[in-house]
Design an enzyme around this catalytic site. Structure first.
Site, PDB file in Angstrom:
ATOM      1  N   ARG A 102       0.819  -1.216   0.000  1.00 42.92           N
ATOM      2  CA  ARG A 102       0.000   0.000   0.000  1.00 42.92           C
ATOM      3  C   ARG A 102       0.853   1.266   0.000  1.00 42.92           C
ATOM      4  O   ARG A 102       0.339   2.347  -0.307  1.00 42.92           O
ATOM      5  CB  ARG A 102      -0.908   0.006   1.242  1.00 42.92           C
ATOM      6  N   GLN A 104       3.491   1.756  -1.835  1.00 41.47           N
ATOM      7  CA  GLN A 104       4.147   1.948  -3.128  1.00 41.47           C
ATOM      8  C   GLN A 104       3.063   2.250  -4.163  1.00 41.47           C
ATOM      9  O   GLN A 104       2.539   1.348  -4.822  1.00 41.47           O
ATOM     10  CB  GLN A 104       4.964   0.711  -3.496  1.00 41.47           C
ATOM     11  N   ASN A 141       5.444  11.307  -1.428  1.00 39.91           N
ATOM     12  CA  ASN A 141       6.890  11.424  -1.649  1.00 39.91           C
ATOM     13  C   ASN A 141       7.397  10.584  -2.813  1.00 39.91           C
ATOM     14  O   ASN A 141       8.355  10.957  -3.465  1.00 39.91           O
ATOM     15  CB  ASN A 141       7.626  11.012  -0.373  1.00 39.91           C
ATOM     16  N   HIS A 142       6.751   9.464  -3.032  1.00 39.19           N
ATOM     17  CA  HIS A 142       7.337   8.523  -3.972  1.00 39.19           C
ATOM     18  C   HIS A 142       6.298   7.650  -4.654  1.00 39.19           C
ATOM     19  O   HIS A 142       5.134   7.650  -4.269  1.00 39.19           O
ATOM     20  CB  HIS A 142       8.341   7.619  -3.237  1.00 39.19           C
ATOM     21  N   ARG A 229      -2.940  12.011   6.711  1.00 46.03           N
ATOM     22  CA  ARG A 229      -1.673  11.709   7.365  1.00 46.03           C
ATOM     23  C   ARG A 229      -0.670  11.702   6.208  1.00 46.03           C
ATOM     24  O   ARG A 229      -0.841  10.955   5.232  1.00 46.03           O
ATOM     25  CB  ARG A 229      -1.718  10.330   8.033  1.00 46.03           C
ATOM     26  N   ASP A 231       2.446  10.651   4.672  1.00 50.14           N
ATOM     27  CA  ASP A 231       3.478   9.632   4.808  1.00 50.14           C
ATOM     28  C   ASP A 231       4.849  10.202   4.428  1.00 50.14           C
ATOM     29  O   ASP A 231       4.954  10.987   3.477  1.00 50.14           O
ATOM     30  CB  ASP A 231       3.126   8.456   3.878  1.00 50.14           C
ATOM     31  N   LYS A 234       9.094  13.737   6.110  1.00 47.88           N
ATOM     32  CA  LYS A 234      10.479  14.151   6.298  1.00 47.88           C
ATOM     33  C   LYS A 234      11.278  14.114   4.994  1.00 47.88           C
ATOM     34  O   LYS A 234      12.325  14.756   4.874  1.00 47.88           O
ATOM     35  CB  LYS A 234      11.080  13.183   7.318  1.00 47.88           C
ATOM     36  N   GLU A 257       3.910  12.568   9.153  1.00 45.97           N
ATOM     37  CA  GLU A 257       4.753  11.514   9.709  1.00 45.97           C
ATOM     38  C   GLU A 257       6.197  12.006   9.636  1.00 45.97           C
ATOM     39  O   GLU A 257       6.798  12.066   8.564  1.00 45.97           O
ATOM     40  CB  GLU A 257       4.615  10.215   8.907  1.00 45.97           C
ATOM     41  N   ASN A 318       2.180   2.501  16.302  1.00 45.88           N
ATOM     42  CA  ASN A 318       1.475   2.519  15.024  1.00 45.88           C
ATOM     43  C   ASN A 318       1.967   1.298  14.248  1.00 45.88           C
ATOM     44  O   ASN A 318       2.640   0.431  14.821  1.00 45.88           O
ATOM     45  CB  ASN A 318       1.703   3.841  14.271  1.00 45.88           C
TER      46      ASN A 318
HETATM   47  C1  ARE Z   1       9.415  -2.565   1.467  1.00 46.38           C
HETATM   48  C2  ARE Z   1      10.409  -3.594   1.986  1.00 46.38           C
HETATM   49  C3  ARE Z   1      11.821  -3.083   1.790  1.00 46.38           C
HETATM   50  C4  ARE Z   1      12.054  -2.722   0.325  1.00 46.38           C
HETATM   51  C5  ARE Z   1      11.001  -1.727  -0.134  1.00 46.38           C
HETATM   52  C6  ARE Z   1      11.112  -1.395  -1.602  1.00 46.38           C
HETATM   53  O1  ARE Z   1      10.167  -3.827   3.363  1.00 46.38           O
HETATM   54  O2  ARE Z   1      12.733  -4.098   2.181  1.00 46.38           O
HETATM   55  O3  ARE Z   1      13.331  -2.111   0.157  1.00 46.38           O
HETATM   56  O4  ARE Z   1       9.691  -2.258   0.115  1.00 46.38           O
HETATM   57  O5  ARE Z   1      10.869  -2.531  -2.349  1.00 46.38           O
HETATM   58  C7  ARE Z   1       6.522   0.681   4.399  1.00 46.38           C
HETATM   59  C8  ARE Z   1       7.316  -0.421   5.091  1.00 46.38           C
HETATM   60  C9  ARE Z   1       8.578  -0.779   4.350  1.00 46.38           C
HETATM   61  C10 ARE Z   1       8.278  -1.042   2.884  1.00 46.38           C
HETATM   62  C11 ARE Z   1       7.659   0.234   2.331  1.00 46.38           C
HETATM   63  C12 ARE Z   1       7.340   0.178   0.835  1.00 46.38           C
HETATM   64  O6  ARE Z   1       7.636   0.011   6.398  1.00 46.38           O
HETATM   65  O7  ARE Z   1       9.120  -1.953   4.933  1.00 46.38           O
HETATM   66  O8  ARE Z   1       9.466  -1.362   2.223  1.00 46.38           O
HETATM   67  O9  ARE Z   1       6.403   0.456   3.003  1.00 46.38           O
HETATM   68  O10 ARE Z   1       6.479  -0.818   0.525  1.00 46.38           O
HETATM   69  C13 ARE Z   1      12.018   6.109   7.463  1.00 46.38           C
HETATM   70  C14 ARE Z   1      11.127   7.215   6.936  1.00 46.38           C
HETATM   71  C15 ARE Z   1       9.682   7.017   7.331  1.00 46.38           C
HETATM   72  C16 ARE Z   1       9.199   5.622   6.946  1.00 46.38           C
HETATM   73  C17 ARE Z   1      10.139   4.586   7.553  1.00 46.38           C
HETATM   74  C18 ARE Z   1       9.756   3.180   7.110  1.00 46.38           C
HETATM   75  O11 ARE Z   1      11.595   8.476   7.389  1.00 46.38           O
HETATM   76  O12 ARE Z   1       8.895   7.979   6.657  1.00 46.38           O
HETATM   77  O13 ARE Z   1      11.502   4.843   7.103  1.00 46.38           O
HETATM   78  N1  ARE Z   1       7.806   5.400   7.369  1.00 46.38           N
HETATM   79  C19 ARE Z   1       6.674   5.494   6.402  1.00 46.38           C
HETATM   80  C20 ARE Z   1       5.570   4.486   6.684  1.00 46.38           C
HETATM   81  C21 ARE Z   1       6.076   3.099   6.386  1.00 46.38           C
HETATM   82  C22 ARE Z   1       6.301   3.017   4.880  1.00 46.38           C
HETATM   83  C23 ARE Z   1       6.898   4.231   4.297  1.00 46.38           C
HETATM   84  C24 ARE Z   1       7.067   5.389   4.999  1.00 46.38           C
HETATM   85  C25 ARE Z   1       7.146   4.253   2.856  1.00 46.38           C
HETATM   86  O14 ARE Z   1       5.041   4.645   7.957  1.00 46.38           O
HETATM   87  O15 ARE Z   1       5.195   2.106   6.817  1.00 46.38           O
HETATM   88  O16 ARE Z   1       7.184   1.910   4.603  1.00 46.38           O
HETATM   89  O17 ARE Z   1       5.993   4.826   2.239  1.00 46.38           O
HETATM   90  C26 ARE Z   1      15.168   6.276  11.716  1.00 46.38           C
HETATM   91  C27 ARE Z   1      15.064   7.451  10.754  1.00 46.38           C
HETATM   92  C28 ARE Z   1      13.682   7.480  10.091  1.00 46.38           C
HETATM   93  C29 ARE Z   1      13.406   6.150   9.442  1.00 46.38           C
HETATM   94  C30 ARE Z   1      13.488   5.042  10.463  1.00 46.38           C
HETATM   95  C31 ARE Z   1      13.289   3.697   9.781  1.00 46.38           C
HETATM   96  O18 ARE Z   1      14.347   6.481  12.823  1.00 46.38           O
HETATM   97  O19 ARE Z   1      15.267   8.660  11.447  1.00 46.38           O
HETATM   98  O20 ARE Z   1      13.634   8.489   9.100  1.00 46.38           O
HETATM   99  O21 ARE Z   1      12.079   6.178   8.873  1.00 46.38           O
HETATM  100  O22 ARE Z   1      14.785   5.046  11.087  1.00 46.38           O
HETATM  101  O23 ARE Z   1      12.917   2.800  10.668  1.00 46.38           O
HETATM  102 CA    CA Z   2      11.527  13.221  -1.628  1.00 39.30          CA
END
Ligand code: ARE
Ligand code: CA
Length: 506
Positions: A102, A104, A141-142, A229, A231, A234, A257, A318
């Site tokens: 969700r 991506q 963002n992406h 929210r 996503d 940052k 977030e 969360n």
């Molecule tokens: C998945 C796979 C990866 C693969 C990727 C691409 O798990 O192995 O490389 O796909 O194929 C969510 C999941 C990820 C998932 C991603 C895309 O959590 O596992 O990757 O979806 O499908 C940083 C960001 C923060 C982000 C976290 C995850 O700053 O914004 O990383 N959180 C949000 C959501 C997540 C979501 C995404 C963003 C992507 O809440 O659920 O990812 O849309 C320190 C740093 C933080 C960093 C944190 C990571 O604290 O300061 O910046 O957060 O570590 O734990």
């Molecule tokens: Ca960016």
């Protein structure tokens, strides 16, 4: 419905979040009451009883129909202000259907594992009819990390090209690390321009990209959504975020977030004007305070996070935090943390921030999605008879959670902590004449004698904690001193709105 607040808009349900701290640091008057006990000054600002909706909930992995039903069956009646729903846009399809598909996006069609556009629209209508707003989780963002594929709604795409939606020049392609990937979180340029987890990073500085993203938000607002929210906020510069939001045609609520880690080059000050902020430091701080038996730290914790009450969204967990390693001090329902009920009591009774509950699933595998039907949509979380289905936790259905939400909503008019006393293993505080709370983290039953602003009389626990007797009661004497036995690792909560109503009639 909305009040204007600087550059952002706060919904009415937040009006209880005051712009001042419950304690001014200079006003602290710490007097030793007994060994290891601190007394804080009282603030009695009892005005009148007014119940509003001040608690939101994030539901994770639920389909739109089940959310609609739960709004009518539970969220509306229990006084929830809003439900934060999973990203509604078309997403990738990945083998094993992990939950993170969700995050991506492939297009902005409202068609996902949670359901169709019509189901989404119907959910929003049904929730709003029972007083529950809908906040959509939006990924701006992406796009995806895949080199090519076909999305859940049938859209074909390549890593940096999405049909008629995005062209190769719609992306940043930061030119770092050989593959445009984000590696160095301490480098502001990388943080904003490189591909987070390999996902194609949109060039959010371009006007046409900003306008198209705003169009997606407008579409959701047209469907009745009240807020977002944001996503991975940052990873979008504050200027670019502002650039997106300026095109959005309607006022709405926003929470960003923003995981702020020490040493990283972005701050809450620069993002604060763009929306409320998810307060991650608070979640960790609460966990540490309980695990280290330092409940007195809960008094200064909110201020120490650097995020004002009226800008903070607070939670214990969360969908990301519940997946953090066990060694981290996150108090998770799914992991049956012994501190969860006490910490939740603090979250919902201490006057700080906009609390967010979390209702997800039981799982053991990080990637595991929830069960799907033959068409690939998520199965219902609740049966037709209203039964909570596996693997959903339905945490919000616990009676004690409902009682605490009622306390939060009903005490909003006294948004300050009164008669605060704390030691390492307890914290006692009131909400003026509206109620009083004792959190007791000790391992044995204990007799408490604490000051309150309550009228003399007998008071029983207003919260139906599991395993506690409903006849747990205490006495308040003529001086306002509450005497009560509180069980080990338990809380005693008095919600006494009737008392205020009676006294204000005088
Ligand atoms: C998945 C796979 C990866 C693969 C990727 C691409 O798990 O192995 O490389 O796909 O194929 C969510 C999941 C990820 C998932 C991603 C895309 O959590 O596992 O990757 O979806 O499908 C940083 C960001 C923060 C982000 C976290 C995850 O700053 O914004 O990383 N959180 C949000 C959501 C997540 C979501 C995404 C963003 C992507 O809440 O659920 O990812 O849309 C320190 C740093 C933080 C960093 C944190 C990571 O604290 O300061 O910046 O957060 O570590 O734990
Ligand atoms: Ca960016």
């Amino acid at each position: 419905m909305f009040y204007s607040f600087g550059k952002k808009f706060l919904s009415i349900c937040q009006s209880g979040k005051k712009k001042y701290w419950p304690f001014s640091p200079t006003g602290f008057q710490i007097l030793p009451l007994a060994l290891g006990i601190f007394l804080f000054p009282a603030f009695t600002d009892a005005a009148f009883v007014k119940t509003k909706r001040t608690v939101m909930i994030q539901v994770f992995q639920w389909n739109w129909n089940s959310i609609a039903e739960e709004c009518e069956r539970e969220f509306g009646p229990m006084g929830i202000s809003a439900v934060q729903v999973p990203p509604p846009q078309e997403h990738i399809v990945s083998s094993g259907s992990p939950w993170w598909e969700r995050y991506q996006p492939v297009s902005y069609q409202i068609h996902s594992r949670s359901g169709t556009r019509e189901q989404f629209r119907s959910m929003v209508d049904r929730c709003k009819k029972v007083g529950v707003d809908v906040y959509a989780d939006v990924v701006l963002n992406h796009m995806s990390a895949l080199s090519a594929g076909v999305g859940f709604a049938g859209t074909s795409f390549q890593h940096y090209e999405y049909n008629s939606l995005w062209r190769p020049d719609s992306f940043h392609r930061c030119g770092r690390n050989g593959n445009n990937g984000l590696v160095n979180f301490y480098d502001r340029f990388e943080l904003h321009h490189c591909d987070l987890l390999g996902m194609a990073d949109l060039n959010t500085g371009k006007r046409d990209v900003q306008k198209r993203l705003a169009q997606y938000l407008d579409d959701l607002l047209d469907l009745g959504v009240s807020g977002f929210r944001i996503d991975a906020a940052k990873h979008i510069s504050p200027e670019d975020l502002q650039g997106i939001f300026r095109w959005v045609k309607r006022d709405h609520y926003r929470v960003l977030e923003l995981i702020l880690s020490p040493g990283e080059p972005v701050t809450s000050e620069e993002y604060g004007p763009l929306g409320d902020l998810n307060n991650f430091a608070y979640a960790y701080g609460v966990g540490l305070a309980f695990e280290n038996l330092e409940l007195h730290k809960l008094v200064s914790l909110p201020g120490n996070t650097g995020i004002n009450s009226d800008e903070a969204v607070v939670f214990l967990e969360n969908h990301d935090l519940e997946r953090r390693p066990d060694a981290e001090p996150i108090l998770s329902f799914r992991k049956k943390s012994p501190w969860f009920p006490l910490a939740m009591t603090y979250l919902l009774t201490w006057p700080y921030g906009y609390p967010q509950l979390y209702s997800g699933t039981f799982f053991s595998d990080y990637d595991a999605g929830s069960p799907l039907d033959q068409n690939g949509f998520l199965q219902n979380a609740v049966s037709e008879e209203g039964r909570c289905e596996q693997p959903f936790t339905c945490m919000h259905r616990l009676l004690w959670i409902k009682d605490l939400v009622k306390f939060r909503n009903g005490t909003d008019s006294v948004f300050s902590a009164t008669r605060v006393i704390s030691g390492g293993d307890f914290l006692s505080y009131g909400r003026g004449k509206l109620g009083h709370v004792i959190l007791h983290a000790g391992s044995k039953d204990r007799i408490f004698e604490v000051p309150t602003d309550l009228s003399p009389g007998k008071y029983c626990n207003s919260v139906r904690f599991e395993g506690r007797s409903s006849t747990e009661c205490g006495e308040v004497d003529a001086q306002g001193l509450l005497r009560v036995v509180v069980g080990a690792r338990s809380a005693f909560v008095i919600y006494a709105p009737g008392q205020l109503a009676a006294s204000s009639r005088k």
